[in-house]
Design a protein around this motif. Sequence first.
Motif, PDB file in Angstrom:
ATOM      1  N   GLY A  19      -8.619   0.456   4.983  1.00 44.41           N
ATOM      2  CA  GLY A  19      -7.647  -0.639   5.291  1.00 44.41           C
ATOM      3  C   GLY A  19      -6.392  -0.437   4.438  1.00 44.41           C
ATOM      4  N   LEU A  20      -6.564   0.531   3.103  1.00 47.65           N
ATOM      5  CA  LEU A  20      -5.518   1.215   1.973  1.00 47.65           C
ATOM      6  C   LEU A  20      -4.679   2.062   2.846  1.00 47.65           C
ATOM      7  N   SER A  21      -5.415   3.355   3.458  1.00 54.09           N
ATOM      8  CA  SER A  21      -4.847   5.080   3.874  1.00 54.09           C
ATOM      9  C   SER A  21      -4.389   4.496   5.087  1.00 54.09           C
ATOM     10  N   ALA A  22      -5.111   3.571   5.763  1.00 56.12           N
ATOM     11  CA  ALA A  22      -4.644   3.120   7.228  1.00 56.12           C
ATOM     12  C   ALA A  22      -3.076   2.410   6.543  1.00 56.12           C
ATOM     13  N   ALA A  23      -3.200   1.672   5.136  1.00 61.72           N
ATOM     14  CA  ALA A  23      -1.959   1.514   5.398  1.00 61.72           C
ATOM     15  C   ALA A  23      -1.011   2.464   4.923  1.00 61.72           C
ATOM     16  N   ILE A  24      -1.101   2.762   4.169  1.00 61.44           N
ATOM     17  CA  ILE A  24      -0.360   4.022   3.580  1.00 61.44           C
ATOM     18  C   ILE A  24       0.584   5.133   4.785  1.00 61.44           C
ATOM     19  N   TYR A  25      -0.126   5.096   5.589  1.00 64.92           N
ATOM     20  CA  TYR A  25      -0.414   6.300   6.882  1.00 64.92           C
ATOM     21  C   TYR A  25       0.386   5.171   8.071  1.00 64.92           C
ATOM     22  N   ALA A  26       0.150   3.846   7.898  1.00 63.87           N
ATOM     23  CA  ALA A  26       1.254   2.850   9.117  1.00 63.87           C
ATOM     24  C   ALA A  26       2.600   3.006   8.620  1.00 63.87           C
ATOM     25  N   ALA A  27       2.277   2.422   7.369  1.00 55.56           N
ATOM     26  CA  ALA A  27       3.340   2.423   7.120  1.00 55.56           C
ATOM     27  C   ALA A  27       4.278   2.958   6.055  1.00 55.56           C
ATOM     28  N   ARG A  28       3.682   4.473   6.206  1.00 57.90           N
ATOM     29  CA  ARG A  28       4.966   5.737   6.425  1.00 57.90           C
ATOM     30  C   ARG A  28       5.557   6.283   7.704  1.00 57.90           C
ATOM     31  N   GLY A  29       4.970   6.084   8.189  1.00 59.77           N
ATOM     32  CA  GLY A  29       5.276   5.994   9.664  1.00 59.77           C
ATOM     33  C   GLY A  29       6.354   5.294  10.885  1.00 59.77           C
ATOM     34  N   GLY A  30       6.757   4.149   9.734  1.00 53.01           N
ATOM     35  CA  GLY A  30       7.411   3.100   9.853  1.00 53.01           C
ATOM     36  C   GLY A  30       7.507   2.199   9.794  1.00 53.01           C
ATOM     37  N   LEU A  31       5.928   1.888  10.590  1.00 54.89           N
ATOM     38  CA  LEU A  31       5.574   0.447  11.047  1.00 54.89           C
ATOM     39  C   LEU A  31       5.585  -0.878   9.603  1.00 54.89           C
ATOM     40  N   SER A  32       5.865  -1.972   9.735  1.00 52.82           N
ATOM     41  CA  SER A  32       5.416  -2.861   8.825  1.00 52.82           C
ATOM     42  C   SER A  32       3.913  -3.135   9.345  1.00 52.82           C
ATOM     43  N   VAL A  33       4.094  -3.649   7.911  1.00 51.38           N
ATOM     44  CA  VAL A  33       2.224  -3.578   8.027  1.00 51.38           C
ATOM     45  C   VAL A  33       1.506  -4.496   7.141  1.00 51.38           C
ATOM     46  N   VAL A  34       0.329  -5.574   7.823  1.00 52.21           N
ATOM     47  CA  VAL A  34      -0.067  -7.033   6.093  1.00 52.21           C
ATOM     48  C   VAL A  34      -1.564  -5.968   5.953  1.00 52.21           C
ATOM     49  N   CYS A  35      -1.670  -6.214   5.283  1.00 50.06           N
ATOM     50  CA  CYS A  35      -3.551  -6.114   4.700  1.00 50.06           C
ATOM     51  C   CYS A  35      -3.755  -6.628   4.632  1.00 50.06           C
ATOM     52  N   PHE A  36      -4.971  -7.912   4.198  1.00 53.53           N
ATOM     53  CA  PHE A  36      -6.048  -8.825   4.327  1.00 53.53           C
ATOM     54  C   PHE A  36      -7.317  -8.539   3.847  1.00 53.53           C
ATOM     55  N   GLU A  37      -6.804  -9.105   2.653  1.00 54.85           N
ATOM     56  CA  GLU A  37      -8.396  -9.270   1.900  1.00 54.85           C
ATOM     57  C   GLU A  37      -8.822  -9.994   1.643  1.00 54.85           C
ATOM     58  N   ARG A  38     -10.146 -10.004   1.569  1.00 53.41           N
ATOM     59  CA  ARG A  38     -11.211 -12.164   1.432  1.00 53.41           C
ATOM     60  C   ARG A  38     -11.030 -11.828  -0.167  1.00 53.41           C
ATOM     61  N   GLU A  39     -11.776 -10.433  -0.401  1.00 52.63           N
ATOM     62  CA  GLU A  39     -11.613 -10.665  -2.196  1.00 52.63           C
ATOM     63  C   GLU A  39     -10.883  -9.799  -3.032  1.00 52.63           C
ATOM     64  N   VAL A  40     -11.304  -8.737  -3.282  1.00 55.55           N
ATOM     65  CA  VAL A  40     -10.065  -7.493  -4.053  1.00 55.55           C
ATOM     66  C   VAL A  40      -9.866  -6.317  -3.406  1.00 55.55           C
ATOM     67  N   HIS A  41      -8.683  -5.775  -3.556  1.00 55.30           N
ATOM     68  CA  HIS A  41      -8.396  -4.457  -2.604  1.00 55.30           C
ATOM     69  C   HIS A  41      -9.610  -3.711  -3.734  1.00 55.30           C
ATOM     70  N   GLY A  42      -9.923  -2.282  -3.138  1.00 54.35           N
ATOM     71  CA  GLY A  42     -10.156  -1.732  -3.367  1.00 54.35           C
ATOM     72  C   GLY A  42     -11.916  -1.389  -2.513  1.00 54.35           C
ATOM     73  N   GLY A  43     -12.282  -2.772  -2.260  1.00 48.81           N
ATOM     74  CA  GLY A  43     -13.930  -2.894  -1.486  1.00 48.81           C
ATOM     75  C   GLY A  43     -14.380  -2.015  -2.500  1.00 48.81           C
ATOM     76  N   GLN A  44     -15.857  -1.661  -1.646  1.00 51.89           N
ATOM     77  CA  GLN A  44     -17.009  -1.705  -2.796  1.00 51.89           C
ATOM     78  C   GLN A  44     -16.961  -0.546  -3.797  1.00 51.89           C
ATOM     79  N   ILE A  45     -15.885   0.439  -3.835  1.00 52.61           N
ATOM     80  CA  ILE A  45     -15.793   1.487  -4.037  1.00 52.61           C
ATOM     81  C   ILE A  45     -16.048   1.221  -6.297  1.00 52.61           C
ATOM     82  N   VAL A  46     -14.403  -0.518  -6.164  1.00 52.52           N
ATOM     83  CA  VAL A  46     -14.267  -0.924  -7.894  1.00 52.52           C
ATOM     84  C   VAL A  46     -15.483  -0.973  -8.284  1.00 52.52           C
TER      85      VAL A  46
END
Length: 311
Positions: A19-46
């Motif tokens: 999700g965060l990688s998609a946000a980077i590419y989309a926001a950098r590509g000029g889109l307005s972006v919102v990312c919803f997270e119900r727990e903590v950012h980073g997901g399982q890798i945390v």
Amino acid sequence: MENKNLDYDLGIIGAGPAGLSAAIYAARGGLSVVCFEREVHGGQIVSSPEVENYPALGKVSGADFANALYEQAVGFGAEILYDEVTAAELQGEVKLLHTAEKTYRVRAVVVAGGVARRKLDCPGEDRLLGRGVSYCATCDGAFFAGKTVAVVGGGNTAVEDALYLAARCEKVYLIHRRQGFRASEAELAKLRSNPKVEFLLDAQVAEIRGDMQVESILLHSTVGAPDREIPVSAVFVAVGLIPSNELFRGQLPMTEQGYLVADDSCRTALARVYAAGDTREKALRQLVTAAADGALAGSSAVADLAGEATL
Ligand code: NAP
């Protein structure tokens, strides 16, 4: 396309590596972006103490990796909302993402909600949750320093958890229901040579026992040997993952196991809806493939929205 009253170009469900990688590419590509997270950012890798197979990074803690990804996404202008998307209407031109408080209207959606830990579904598991039953060794392992614990599972998570716990606990039983492992041979070799680890194979946990805390586990043999009761202070369950895709059932094609089906560009069967990361059907579920999926989904959204009217 009806584009009045839109809140964002792109709504992303999940702020893990995909999700965060998609946000980077989309926001950098000029889109307005919102990312919803119900727990903590980073997901399982945390909860991964150490990542050592992300190309060119050497060794990095999962939490540091997640924070760097978050900073990068926010730096490009993505908004992260710590809120749960409870329903999604993906069919129309305008996509609707519902949270408890508000409905967000967006032009495109990336589904990157990841996966949840599978449960053992045995007696005692729910009752003793937080009292010795855990699904996260890096979160809870420190509470059992110097104690004897069990890890259940035969995949990379179980092996990594067992290694992590062996560095803190007196003894670690690795319990797996058969002889063969899904975990990589390199990690398994580390575990096999660790004197604190004992493998109990061909065994299923039939019951987790204890009054106020985990005291023992009852093991049922999968090859007909007698049942055994093993005293332990904690049980770390690492028996795999289930995709978090129930919201999309009936709207998006999914496999029998519930993974979303998407093409090489992470496009699903619905226009301007993408699936990225562990949540989609794929051969390799790793940090690097989640990030790659995010890049593809974000770029696909930028390309698909490029020819259409903007806000
Ligand atoms: P996994 O690879 O699906 O392994 C789950 C394990 O749990 C399997 O050994 C399975 O046994 C066992 N199992 C499933 N249901 C069970 C049950 N009801 N009772 C007892 N045992 C049960 O899951 P994972 O280890 O969480 O890994 C998930 C994905 O993340 C994998 O693709 C993995 O490679 C990846 N991952 C990678 C890393 C890394 O590269 N550093 C670290 C962690 C995870 P069977 O084998 O008999 O089916």
